[in-house]
Each structure stands twice: as structure tokens, then as C-alpha cells.
Design a protein around this motif. Structure first.
Motif, PDB file in Angstrom:
ATOM      1  N   GLN A  51      51.667  87.880  68.893  1.00  0.00           N
ATOM      2  CA  GLN A  51      50.655  87.408  67.947  1.00  0.00           C
ATOM      3  C   GLN A  51      50.558  88.300  66.718  1.00  0.00           C
ATOM      4  O   GLN A  51      50.082  87.862  65.671  1.00  0.00           O
ATOM      5  N   GLN A  52      51.052  89.534  66.823  1.00  0.00           N
ATOM      6  CA  GLN A  52      51.014  90.450  65.679  1.00  0.00           C
ATOM      7  C   GLN A  52      52.141  90.186  64.686  1.00  0.00           C
ATOM      8  O   GLN A  52      52.146  90.738  63.597  1.00  0.00           O
ATOM      9  N   GLY A  53      53.107  89.360  65.065  1.00  0.00           N
ATOM     10  CA  GLY A  53      54.131  88.958  64.119  1.00  0.00           C
ATOM     11  C   GLY A  53      55.457  89.666  64.235  1.00  0.00           C
ATOM     12  O   GLY A  53      55.719  90.422  65.171  1.00  0.00           O
ATOM     13  N   ASP A  54      56.287  89.425  63.235  1.00  0.00           N
ATOM     14  CA  ASP A  54      57.675  89.872  63.240  1.00  0.00           C
ATOM     15  C   ASP A  54      57.863  91.387  63.242  1.00  0.00           C
ATOM     16  O   ASP A  54      58.916  91.873  63.637  1.00  0.00           O
ATOM     17  N   LEU A  55      56.869  92.123  62.837  1.00  0.00           N
ATOM     18  CA  LEU A  55      57.008  93.581  62.820  1.00  0.00           C
ATOM     19  C   LEU A  55      57.079  94.161  64.227  1.00  0.00           C
ATOM     20  O   LEU A  55      57.435  95.328  64.395  1.00  0.00           O
ATOM     21  N   THR A  56      56.769  93.347  65.238  1.00  0.00           N
ATOM     22  CA  THR A  56      56.775  93.835  66.620  1.00  0.00           C
ATOM     23  C   THR A  56      58.008  93.388  67.404  1.00  0.00           C
ATOM     24  O   THR A  56      58.049  93.546  68.620  1.00  0.00           O
ATOM     25  N   VAL A  57      59.000  92.875  66.722  1.00  0.00           N
ATOM     26  CA  VAL A  57      60.198  92.378  67.407  1.00  0.00           C
ATOM     27  C   VAL A  57      60.840  93.464  68.266  1.00  0.00           C
ATOM     28  O   VAL A  57      61.183  93.237  69.426  1.00  0.00           O
ATOM     29  N   ILE A  93      50.525  90.549  79.068  1.00  0.00           N
ATOM     30  CA  ILE A  93      49.453  90.587  78.063  1.00  0.00           C
ATOM     31  C   ILE A  93      49.935  91.352  76.839  1.00  0.00           C
ATOM     32  O   ILE A  93      49.743  90.912  75.703  1.00  0.00           O
ATOM     33  N   GLU A  94      50.575  92.500  77.081  1.00  0.00           N
ATOM     34  CA  GLU A  94      51.099  93.291  75.961  1.00  0.00           C
ATOM     35  C   GLU A  94      52.101  92.479  75.143  1.00  0.00           C
ATOM     36  O   GLU A  94      52.071  92.489  73.909  1.00  0.00           O
ATOM     37  N   TYR A  95      52.976  91.754  75.822  1.00  0.00           N
ATOM     38  CA  TYR A  95      53.961  90.922  75.135  1.00  0.00           C
ATOM     39  C   TYR A  95      53.267  89.861  74.286  1.00  0.00           C
ATOM     40  O   TYR A  95      53.645  89.631  73.135  1.00  0.00           O
ATOM     41  N   CYS A  96      52.258  89.230  74.850  1.00  0.00           N
ATOM     42  CA  CYS A  96      51.522  88.190  74.126  1.00  0.00           C
ATOM     43  C   CYS A  96      50.841  88.769  72.886  1.00  0.00           C
ATOM     44  O   CYS A  96      50.922  88.191  71.800  1.00  0.00           O
TER      45      CYS A  96
END
Length: 125
Positions: free
Chosen positions: A71-77, A64-67
């Protein structure tokens, strides 16, 4: 694709698919005008990932955290990578433990096979 088709494709129950959607493991599933779920190939990729990871024992919470991060975008890579690295570490530890257990089982089975032939079983540990 309908929920019935997706259920058959991935060998998951329709209840499991609904659950995955409800908890956010599958991003928003499109619906037809009559309200029937219409899974896209993108949805199917998420389902495939979830099934693969769950079979390996990755916790629902991590998925769930990964999903959510995705969805929050590239800043979470970086955060996504760190999550996956940690899950890989845990999986490798489990695999090492399973290999030790397999070795132990093979040893015991070998001893019993020899005892069946010889009729002698020394102290069993």
C-alpha cells in the motif's frame, strides 16, 4: 460480492474474512450504502494470497507487513521482495524437514509391513 459469496468461494469463514480485514491483511473493503461489505476482484486477490500463504505456514505478521508495504507504493518493491525471499527460505527449510520426516515414516511403515508378513520385528528405532 457479498461476504457470504466470498466465504463460499474461498472456503473461509465470515469471521476469518472480517478478521483479515480488521488486521489489515485485506486492504479496505468497499461497503454498499447500507453498510454491507462489497468485495471486489482486487479484494479477492488479496484473500487468495492470504489463504495460500497461510496454508504454507507464512506468519500473519509477515503478510500484514507485505500488505502495508504494498500500500506504500513502488518505493517498497525491494523490501517486499526481501520479505518474500525470506519467507521462501523458511518454507524451503520446512519442506526439507518434512521430506526427512516422510522418509522416516516410510521406512518405519515398510518395516511394520514386513513384520506383518514375517511375524518378526527387530528392534524398532
Amino acid at each position: 460480492m457479498t461476504i457470504t459469496q466470498v466465504s463460499k468461494r474461498f472456503d473461509l469463514s465470515q469471521d476469518t474474512l472480517r478478521y483479515y480485514e480488521r488486521i489489515g491483511l485485506i486492504p479496505q473493503v468497499n461497503r454498499t450504502k447500507s453498510g454491507i461489505r462489497d468485495y471486489t476482484e482486487e479484494s479477492c486477490k488479496w484473500i487468495e494470497l492470504a489463504k495460500c500463504m497461510r496454508l504454507a505456514g507464512v506468519p500473519i505478521e509477515a503478510l500484514i507487513e507485505y500488505c502495508v508495504l504494498t500500500q506504500q507504493g513502488d518505493l517498497t518493491v525491494t523490501a517486499r521482495k526481501e520479505l518474500l525471499v525470506e519467507e521462501r527460505r523458511k518454507l524451503m527449510e520446512k519442506m526439507a524437514n518434512m521430506a526427512k520426516t516422510l522418509d522416516r515414516l516410510n521406512y518405519k511403515i515398510d518395516r511394520y509391513e514386513k513384520a506383518e508378513v514375517t511375524g518378526i520385528l527387530s528392534w524398532d528405532k
